[in-house]
Design an enzyme around this catalytic site. Structure first.
Site, short mmCIF file in Angstrom:
data_model
loop_
_atom_site.label_atom_id
_atom_site.label_comp_id
_atom_site.label_asym_id
_atom_site.label_seq_id
_atom_site.Cartn_x
_atom_site.Cartn_y
_atom_site.Cartn_z
N CYS A 49 0.82 -1.21 0.00
CA CYS A 49 0.00 0.00 0.00
C CYS A 49 0.86 1.26 0.00
CB CYS A 49 -0.96 0.00 1.18
SG CYS A 49 -0.17 -0.10 2.78
N HIS A 94 18.84 -0.16 -0.30
CA HIS A 94 17.45 0.24 -0.15
C HIS A 94 16.57 -0.97 0.21
CE1 HIS A 94 13.74 2.46 -0.85
NE2 HIS A 94 13.31 1.39 -1.50
#
Length: 150
Positions: A49, A94
């Protein structure tokens, strides 16, 4: 030489309306990874999301990056300015931050680790992405496990 490429967007770069345009369920994420992968390319789509990220391994990093950006733009044409692009060590770093919950809307939330695991499972991995994702998952588990107090 094979290169690791990441193209994506997250809550840091795009409002929820844009993120919703490129959000994919498990089946669609698997299909997109399969479409981006090929004989000489590995691909994983991590879609939650709060982020949609495409991790690719390819000999031609520039082409892989263009293909990933085009794939996301085909889902949400207005997403292009909100995309970030990382390569090699920065892309792996990351992913480790994401798996550890350090790049979450709520830092430390544990749900992202399961989402990274599912993305890895349904992705079209080869030796490079398999190893990077396994190491990121291992690091994420280490960060989220309770420490012993001896």
């Amino acid at each position: 030489m094979l290169r690791l490429v990441l193209v994506g967007t997250s809550h840091h770069h795009a409002p929820v309306e844009l993120r919703e345009q490129v959000a994919l369920d498990r089946v669609d994420a698997q299909a997109l990874a399969a479409r981006l992968a090929g004989e000489d390319r590995e691909a994983v789509c991590l879609s939650t999301c709060n982020r949609t990220e495409l991790y690719l391994v390819a000999a031609d990093a520039e082409q892989a990056e263009q293909d990933a950006a085009a794939a996301l733009a085909s889902l949400g044409p207005e997403i292009e300015p909100a995309l970030y692009r990382l390569q090699d060590r920065a892309a792996a770093h990351h992913l480790f931050r994401v798996a550890a919950g350090l790049d979450s809307l709520v830092p430390g939330e544990g749900e992202i680790l399961g989402q990274v695991r599912v993305a890895h499972e349904v992705g079209t991995t080869g030796p490079v992405l398999d190893r990077v994702f396994r190491q990121a998952l291992h690091a994420g588990r280490k960060v989220s496990s309770p420490r012993s107090t001896s």
